[in-house]
Design a protein around this motif. Structure first.
Motif, short mmCIF file in Angstrom:
data_model
loop_
_atom_site.label_atom_id
_atom_site.label_comp_id
_atom_site.label_asym_id
_atom_site.label_seq_id
_atom_site.Cartn_x
_atom_site.Cartn_y
_atom_site.Cartn_z
N SER A 87 80.21 -20.77 -33.16
CA SER A 87 80.38 -21.75 -34.01
C SER A 87 79.43 -21.69 -35.64
O SER A 87 80.10 -22.50 -36.10
CB SER A 87 80.10 -22.63 -32.82
OG SER A 87 80.62 -23.30 -32.14
N GLN A 127 81.80 -20.60 -38.00
CA GLN A 127 83.26 -20.53 -37.73
C GLN A 127 82.83 -21.91 -38.69
O GLN A 127 83.30 -21.81 -39.65
CB GLN A 127 83.45 -20.80 -36.83
CG GLN A 127 84.78 -21.77 -36.48
CD GLN A 127 85.20 -21.80 -34.54
OE1 GLN A 127 85.03 -22.69 -34.67
NE2 GLN A 127 87.03 -21.44 -34.72
N GLU A 141 81.93 -20.11 -42.55
CA GLU A 141 83.59 -20.08 -43.08
C GLU A 141 84.30 -21.37 -43.41
O GLU A 141 85.25 -21.15 -44.41
CB GLU A 141 84.00 -18.90 -42.23
CG GLU A 141 83.90 -17.54 -41.61
CD GLU A 141 84.25 -16.20 -40.83
OE1 GLU A 141 84.62 -17.25 -40.34
OE2 GLU A 141 83.45 -15.84 -40.42
#
Length: 187
Positions: free
Chosen positions: A105, A108, A111
């Motif tokens: 997470s 993610q 990004e």
């Protein structure tokens, strides 16, 4: 002598059974949400959550969420509604526990959102079990946002509960946002 031993064993078994029943009853009571005066409850088969009566619940599944809870619009110029939403991800076959999901997470989030700052990242525990709390800032379109997020991984499912606020409104909405987050109960 044998009779005394049998009686002692029976009493010990009965005591263990009562202790086990008390623990189970206490665990179930922990899972029952304490009703917040004047608030509404979204009570579903697998979870419940409470929210202020002037907030709006939306269960249409926008952006892959299970639900969204939205603050009232305050003026004609108010074009962002502070909100709480739940995302449930099926992790079957992916061998994720909470630690590996948190690592995934974090990457993610950085990004996809271009996180400006991660101000809090810690492990906590409540009646739903261990969870990770993230607080981070990111820009989306014209909005400078603060996200407060709780993540659980239970039975091959990730539950990601997020409170989102405009950065300049965060302090004003933080208390109610956290109260909503903390009312969330997995069944």
């Amino acid at each position: 002598m044998k009779t005394n031993l049998i009686v002692i064993l029976l009493l010990a078994f009965a005591s263990c059974a009562q202790t086990s029943e008390k623990k189970e009853a206490a665990a179930e009571k922990m899972k029952e949400p304490e009703k917040i005066e004047g608030w509404k409850m979204l009570d579903e088969a697998t979870y419940s959550i409470q929210y202020p009566s002037d907030w709006e619940a939306n269960k249409t599944g926008q952006m892959g969420t299970t639900f969204g809870l939205f603050s009232p619009i305050e003026s004609e110029s108010d074009d962002f509604r502070e909100n709480v939403n739940l995302l449930v991800q099926d992790l079957s076959g992916r061998d994720f526990d909470l630690d590996s999901y948190v690592d995934f997470s974090e990457k993610q989030i950085k990004e996809m959102l271009g996180v400006l700052s991660l101000t809090e990242n810690k492990r906590l525990k409540n009646s739903n079990g261990d969870y990770q709390k993230f607080v981070y800032k990111a820009d989306q379109m014209k909005y400078h946002l603060v996200f407060e997020q709780y993540c659980w991984v239970i039975n091959d499912r990730a539950y990601v509960l997020t409170f989102t606020s405009e950065e300049d409104q965060y302090k004003r909405y933080q208390k109610v946002g956290e109260k909503i987050l903390n009312s969330f109960v997995l069944k």
